[in-house]
Design a protein around this motif. Sequence first.
Motif, PDB file in Angstrom:
ATOM      1  N   GLY A 170     -38.796 -37.823  -0.179  1.00  0.00           N
ATOM      2  CA  GLY A 170     -39.330 -36.703   0.458  1.00  0.00           C
ATOM      3  C   GLY A 170     -38.826 -36.356   1.788  1.00  0.00           C
ATOM      4  N   ASN A 171     -39.516 -35.972   2.784  1.00  0.00           N
ATOM      5  CA  ASN A 171     -38.967 -35.961   4.261  1.00  0.00           C
ATOM      6  C   ASN A 171     -39.049 -37.404   4.972  1.00  0.00           C
ATOM      7  OD1 ASN A 171     -39.015 -33.315   3.940  1.00  0.00           O
ATOM      8  ND2 ASN A 171     -41.017 -33.013   4.393  1.00  0.00           N
ATOM      9  N   MET A 172     -39.346 -38.357   4.175  1.00  0.00           N
ATOM     10  CA  MET A 172     -39.319 -39.697   5.174  1.00  0.00           C
ATOM     11  C   MET A 172     -37.910 -40.707   4.862  1.00  0.00           C
ATOM     12  SD  MET A 172     -42.387 -42.677   4.736  1.00  0.00           S
ATOM     13  CE  MET A 172     -43.404 -41.836   5.430  1.00  0.00           C
ATOM     14  N   THR A 173     -37.656 -41.073   5.981  1.00  0.00           N
ATOM     15  CA  THR A 173     -36.548 -42.089   5.983  1.00  0.00           C
ATOM     16  C   THR A 173     -37.114 -43.490   5.773  1.00  0.00           C
ATOM     17  OG1 THR A 173     -36.553 -42.431   8.365  1.00  0.00           O
ATOM     18  CG2 THR A 173     -35.310 -40.444   7.630  1.00  0.00           C
ATOM     19  N   ASP A 174     -36.245 -44.251   5.712  1.00  0.00           N
ATOM     20  CA  ASP A 174     -36.509 -45.699   5.415  1.00  0.00           C
ATOM     21  C   ASP A 174     -36.893 -46.362   6.995  1.00  0.00           C
ATOM     22  OD1 ASP A 174     -33.911 -45.576   6.501  1.00  0.00           O
ATOM     23  OD2 ASP A 174     -33.459 -47.439   5.625  1.00  0.00           O
ATOM     24  N   ASN A 175     -36.457 -45.763   8.168  1.00  0.00           N
ATOM     25  CA  ASN A 175     -36.806 -46.321   9.359  1.00  0.00           C
ATOM     26  C   ASN A 175     -38.159 -45.623   9.777  1.00  0.00           C
ATOM     27  OD1 ASN A 175     -34.257 -47.346   9.870  1.00  0.00           O
ATOM     28  ND2 ASN A 175     -33.274 -45.396  10.296  1.00  0.00           N
TER      29      ASN A 175
END
Length: 228
Positions: free
Chosen positions: A164-169
Amino acid sequence: MGEYTFIVSKTCPICGESTRIIKLKSRIIAEKTDEDFCVHYKGINPYFYHIWFCEHCGFAADEAHFLAPMASRHKQKIREFLEGRQLGLEFTEERGVPEAIASYKLALYYANLIDATLAHRAGLWLHLAWVYRAAGDEEHEREAMEKAAEMYDQSIMKEHYPQGNMTDNTAVYLIGAIYYRLGDDEKATQYLSRIIGDQNIRTMEPKTFDRARDLWQIIREKKEAAKS
């Protein structure tokens, strides 16, 4: 309808019936944001309305997943589960805590049924924790946060990002923030250190880096104060 909400009709992706959905107006005022991104709003809690559900068959999902194309095998699996069952939640124009909790539990059930991504299920658990937080139910809030942290942790090991809009960081930061709110400073520091120890993140995702650094500093100052 209300000062903050209005009703629209949407077609359920499972049964094909037109169902009423509560949507929020844009003039909602945010008052503060917790470390784990839970925003506190004035006058209404949007998280109570985050899950859409079909008042006919009982399918439930957040807006993005309710409207997104669904694999035919997933639709079939849900239809088979619903056959002979009546799970439709009663439509109410104003949701309280019980209705909000029920909607998230239904959404989680369907997400598990079709083996949705770990990141998506983690997000549902975290939102459910925020509902419990608003209700002052600390025991169930903790249980939901623990589930969210566990699933985000599995997700960053097994799934490709962005989700979605979330990065792994962002997910790593979020795990640290959840453990901080759970009172586990040691685990929180482990995850936050992964962010602030990587200068690439400072360049590529400065907001995530700054959040992690600030929270890490709060934990460090707390430890120093405990020593003195």
